[in-house]
Design a protein around this motif. Structure first.
Motif, PDB file in Angstrom:
ATOM      1  N   LEU A   1       0.832  -1.209   0.000  1.00  9.16           N
ATOM      2  CA  LEU A   1       0.000   0.000   0.000  1.00  9.16           C
ATOM      3  C   LEU A   1       0.863   1.254   0.000  1.00  9.16           C
ATOM      4  O   LEU A   1       0.650   2.175  -0.800  1.00  9.16           O
ATOM      5  CB  LEU A   1      -0.928   0.016   1.216  1.00  9.16           C
ATOM      6  N   ASN A   2       1.833   1.284   0.878  1.00 11.31           N
ATOM      7  CA  ASN A   2       2.684   2.470   0.989  1.00 11.31           C
ATOM      8  C   ASN A   2       3.546   2.669  -0.248  1.00 11.31           C
ATOM      9  O   ASN A   2       3.711   3.795  -0.730  1.00 11.31           O
ATOM     10  CB  ASN A   2       3.568   2.369   2.234  1.00 11.31           C
ATOM     11  N   LEU A   3       4.109   1.566  -0.769  1.00 13.29           N
ATOM     12  CA  LEU A   3       4.967   1.659  -1.954  1.00 13.29           C
ATOM     13  C   LEU A   3       4.191   2.220  -3.138  1.00 13.29           C
ATOM     14  O   LEU A   3       4.632   3.165  -3.807  1.00 13.29           O
ATOM     15  CB  LEU A   3       5.525   0.278  -2.301  1.00 13.29           C
ATOM     16  N   VAL A   4       3.027   1.632  -3.405  1.00 11.84           N
ATOM     17  CA  VAL A   4       2.231   2.066  -4.551  1.00 11.84           C
ATOM     18  C   VAL A   4       1.698   3.480  -4.326  1.00 11.84           C
ATOM     19  O   VAL A   4       1.675   4.304  -5.250  1.00 11.84           O
ATOM     20  CB  VAL A   4       1.075   1.079  -4.814  1.00 11.84           C
ATOM     21  N   HIS A   5       1.294   3.782  -3.113  1.00 10.66           N
ATOM     22  CA  HIS A   5       0.783   5.117  -2.803  1.00 10.66           C
ATOM     23  C   HIS A   5       1.837   6.177  -3.085  1.00 10.66           C
ATOM     24  O   HIS A   5       1.553   7.194  -3.746  1.00 10.66           O
ATOM     25  CB  HIS A   5       0.358   5.173  -1.338  1.00 10.66           C
ATOM     26  N   ILE A   6       3.048   5.958  -2.605  1.00  2.23           N
ATOM     27  CA  ILE A   6       4.122   6.940  -2.820  1.00  2.23           C
ATOM     28  C   ILE A   6       4.419   7.098  -4.296  1.00  2.23           C
ATOM     29  O   ILE A   6       4.529   8.224  -4.816  1.00  2.23           O
ATOM     30  CB  ILE A   6       5.395   6.503  -2.056  1.00  2.23           C
ATOM     31  N   HIS A   7       4.546   5.982  -4.999  1.00  2.00           N
ATOM     32  CA  HIS A   7       4.902   6.039  -6.420  1.00  2.00           C
ATOM     33  C   HIS A   7       3.832   6.751  -7.247  1.00  2.00           C
ATOM     34  O   HIS A   7       4.142   7.619  -8.071  1.00  2.00           O
ATOM     35  CB  HIS A   7       5.124   4.621  -6.952  1.00  2.00           C
ATOM     36  N   LEU A   8       2.563   6.409  -7.018  1.00  2.95           N
ATOM     37  CA  LEU A   8       1.494   6.993  -7.826  1.00  2.95           C
ATOM     38  C   LEU A   8       1.253   8.458  -7.461  1.00  2.95           C
ATOM     39  O   LEU A   8       0.901   9.266  -8.324  1.00  2.95           O
ATOM     40  CB  LEU A   8       0.207   6.181  -7.670  1.00  2.95           C
ATOM     41  N   THR A   9       1.434   8.791  -6.196  1.00  2.00           N
ATOM     42  CA  THR A   9       1.307  10.195  -5.792  1.00  2.00           C
ATOM     43  C   THR A   9       2.359  11.042  -6.497  1.00  2.00           C
ATOM     44  O   THR A   9       2.082  12.159  -6.944  1.00  2.00           O
ATOM     45  CB  THR A   9       1.441  10.328  -4.266  1.00  2.00           C
TER      46      THR A   9
ATOM     47  N   ASP B   1      -6.396  -6.170 -16.368  1.00  2.02           N
ATOM     48  CA  ASP B   1      -4.973  -6.474 -16.440  1.00  2.02           C
ATOM     49  C   ASP B   1      -4.563  -7.239 -15.197  1.00  2.02           C
ATOM     50  O   ASP B   1      -5.298  -7.292 -14.207  1.00  2.02           O
ATOM     51  CB  ASP B   1      -4.155  -5.181 -16.576  1.00  2.02           C
ATOM     52  N   TYR B   2      -3.359  -7.816 -15.246  1.00  2.00           N
ATOM     53  CA  TYR B   2      -2.916  -8.747 -14.226  1.00  2.00           C
ATOM     54  C   TYR B   2      -1.436  -8.524 -14.016  1.00  2.00           C
ATOM     55  O   TYR B   2      -0.657  -8.577 -14.959  1.00  2.00           O
ATOM     56  CB  TYR B   2      -3.169 -10.167 -14.759  1.00  2.00           C
ATOM     57  N   LEU B   3      -1.016  -8.235 -12.780  1.00  2.00           N
ATOM     58  CA  LEU B   3       0.390  -7.956 -12.504  1.00  2.00           C
ATOM     59  C   LEU B   3       0.847  -8.843 -11.350  1.00  2.00           C
ATOM     60  O   LEU B   3       0.212  -8.877 -10.287  1.00  2.00           O
ATOM     61  CB  LEU B   3       0.573  -6.487 -12.147  1.00  2.00           C
ATOM     62  N   VAL B   4       1.939  -9.584 -11.577  1.00  2.00           N
ATOM     63  CA  VAL B   4       2.426 -10.537 -10.592  1.00  2.00           C
ATOM     64  C   VAL B   4       3.464  -9.882  -9.686  1.00  2.00           C
ATOM     65  O   VAL B   4       4.371  -9.196 -10.146  1.00  2.00           O
ATOM     66  CB  VAL B   4       3.042 -11.765 -11.293  1.00  2.00           C
ATOM     67  N   LYS B   5       3.316 -10.090  -8.376  1.00  3.25           N
ATOM     68  CA  LYS B   5       4.295  -9.605  -7.412  1.00  3.25           C
ATOM     69  C   LYS B   5       5.526 -10.519  -7.416  1.00  3.25           C
ATOM     70  O   LYS B   5       5.382 -11.734  -7.578  1.00  3.25           O
ATOM     71  CB  LYS B   5       3.704  -9.583  -5.997  1.00  3.25           C
ATOM     72  N   PRO B   6       6.709  -9.986  -7.177  1.00  3.41           N
ATOM     73  CA  PRO B   6       7.026  -8.557  -7.038  1.00  3.41           C
ATOM     74  C   PRO B   6       7.036  -7.890  -8.407  1.00  3.41           C
ATOM     75  O   PRO B   6       7.320  -8.529  -9.420  1.00  3.41           O
ATOM     76  CB  PRO B   6       8.427  -8.573  -6.421  1.00  3.41           C
ATOM     77  N   PHE B   7       6.695  -6.611  -8.468  1.00  2.00           N
ATOM     78  CA  PHE B   7       6.629  -5.905  -9.736  1.00  2.00           C
ATOM     79  C   PHE B   7       7.378  -4.577  -9.618  1.00  2.00           C
ATOM     80  O   PHE B   7       7.590  -4.055  -8.523  1.00  2.00           O
ATOM     81  CB  PHE B   7       5.176  -5.636 -10.148  1.00  2.00           C
ATOM     82  N   GLU B   8       7.762  -4.053 -10.755  1.00  2.00           N
ATOM     83  CA  GLU B   8       8.398  -2.745 -10.800  1.00  2.00           C
ATOM     84  C   GLU B   8       7.315  -1.664 -10.788  1.00  2.00           C
ATOM     85  O   GLU B   8       6.390  -1.725 -11.615  1.00  2.00           O
ATOM     86  CB  GLU B   8       9.249  -2.605 -12.056  1.00  2.00           C
ATOM     87  N   PRO B   9       7.388  -0.694  -9.889  1.00  2.00           N
ATOM     88  CA  PRO B   9       6.393   0.386  -9.878  1.00  2.00           C
ATOM     89  C   PRO B   9       6.257   1.075 -11.232  1.00  2.00           C
ATOM     90  O   PRO B   9       5.161   1.482 -11.616  1.00  2.00           O
ATOM     91  CB  PRO B   9       6.935   1.342  -8.818  1.00  2.00           C
TER      92      PRO B   9
END
Length: 226
Positions: free
Chosen positions: A14-22, A97-105
Motif C-alpha cells: 500500500l505504501n509503496l504504490v501510494h508513494i509512487h502513484l502520488t 490487467d494482471y500484474l504478478v508480485k514482485p513488480f516494478e512500480p
C-alpha cells in the motif's frame, strides 16, 4: 485529477504504490480489504482500482466482480501467483490487467496509463453530440439542455444509428435489418412508426436535427446548421 484506489492487506505494498502513484500526480486512496474498498467506492468516485487477490473478508476476485456490477472503471489485479488458472479466474472475474508480485512500480505506471487511455477512448465513442443534444450509448440517455430522456430501446437504437451517420440515406429494409435484425417478422411499416414517434418527440424539444423522408428510398438525418 485521476483518482486511483489501491486495495491490499499488505501495508508495505500500500505504501509503496501510494508513494509512487502520488509522485506521478494521481490522487490515491487506500483500502486494506474488499469490504473496506466498497465503503470507499460509496464515498469517492474512482477512475481505476488496483486490487490484490489474496485478502481477508473478501478476495480480489469477488471484489472485482462487485466492481464490474456497479462501476465502469479499469481494474488491475495484483497477485503473488503466476499460474495460468489464477489468471483465467482473474479475467473471468472481469479484470482488465494482471500484474504478478514482485513488480516494478514503473511497469504498474505503464499499465495504468494504457488502461486509462483505453477507457477514455471508449468513453469518447459512447457519446454522440449534435448542438445541445447529447446521446449516451452506455446509459441509453438522450439529453437536451437540462432535460434527460429515456427512450424505448428501438427508438433509441434507431436515433443513435441515424445520428451516427448523418446525411446518409437508409432504406427501410436496411434499418429493419440493422436495428431489428434479419429475423424480424414484422414489416417495413415498423420503421415508419418509429420515425414518426421520434419526429413527434424531438420536433418540440430541439432543432439540432431533422429526420427527412427521401421519397421512394427511405430516411436520412440532417443536422441543422445555426
Amino acid at each position: 485529477m485521476t483518482t486511483i484506489l489501491i486495495v491490499d492487506d499488505d501495508i508495505l505494498i500500500l505504501n509503496l504504490v501510494h508513494i509512487h502513484l502520488t509522485e506521478q500526480g494521481y490522487h490515491v486512496l487506500q483500502a486494506k480489504d474488499g469490504m473496506e474498498a466498497l465503503e470507499v467506492f460509496k464515498k469517492e468516485a474512482c477512475d481505476l482500482a488496483i486490487v490484490d487477490v489474496m485478502m481477508p473478508f473478501m478476495d480480489g476476485y469477488t471484489l472485482t466482480k462487485q466492481i464490474r456490477k456497479e462501476f465502469d472503471i479499469p481494474v488491475i489485479l495484483l497477485t503473488a501467483k503466476n499460474q495460468i488458472e489464477d489468471k483465467e479466474q482473474g479475467y473471468q472475474a472481469g479484470t482488465d490487467d494482471y500484474l504478478v508480485k514482485p513488480f516494478e512500480p514503473k511497469e504498474l505506471s505503464f499499465r495504468i496509463k494504457a488502461l486509462l487511455r483505453r477507457y477514455d477512448n471508449q468513453a469518447d465513442e459512447s457519446i454522440l453530440s449534435i448542438g445541445d443534444t447529447t446521446i449516451n450509448k452506455k446509459s441509453y440517455e438522450v439529453q437536451i439542455g437540462n432535460r434527460t430522456l429515456l427512450l424505448p430501446l428501438k427508438e433509441f437504437e434507431l436515433l443513435t444509428y441515424l445520428v451516427s451517420n448523418p446525411k446518409q440515406v437508409f432504406s427501410r429494409e436496411h434499418l429493419i435489418n440493422h436495428i431489428w435484425g434479419m429475423d424480424f417478422e414484422g414489416d417495413e411499416r415498423t420503421v415508419d412508426v418509429h420515425i414518426k414517434r421520434l419526429r413527434e418527440r424531438f420536433s418540440i424539444l430541439t432543432d439540432d436535427f431533422k429526420i427527412n423522408t427521401v421519397r421512394g428510398v427511405g430516411y436520412l438525418l440532417e443536422i441543422q446548421r445555426r
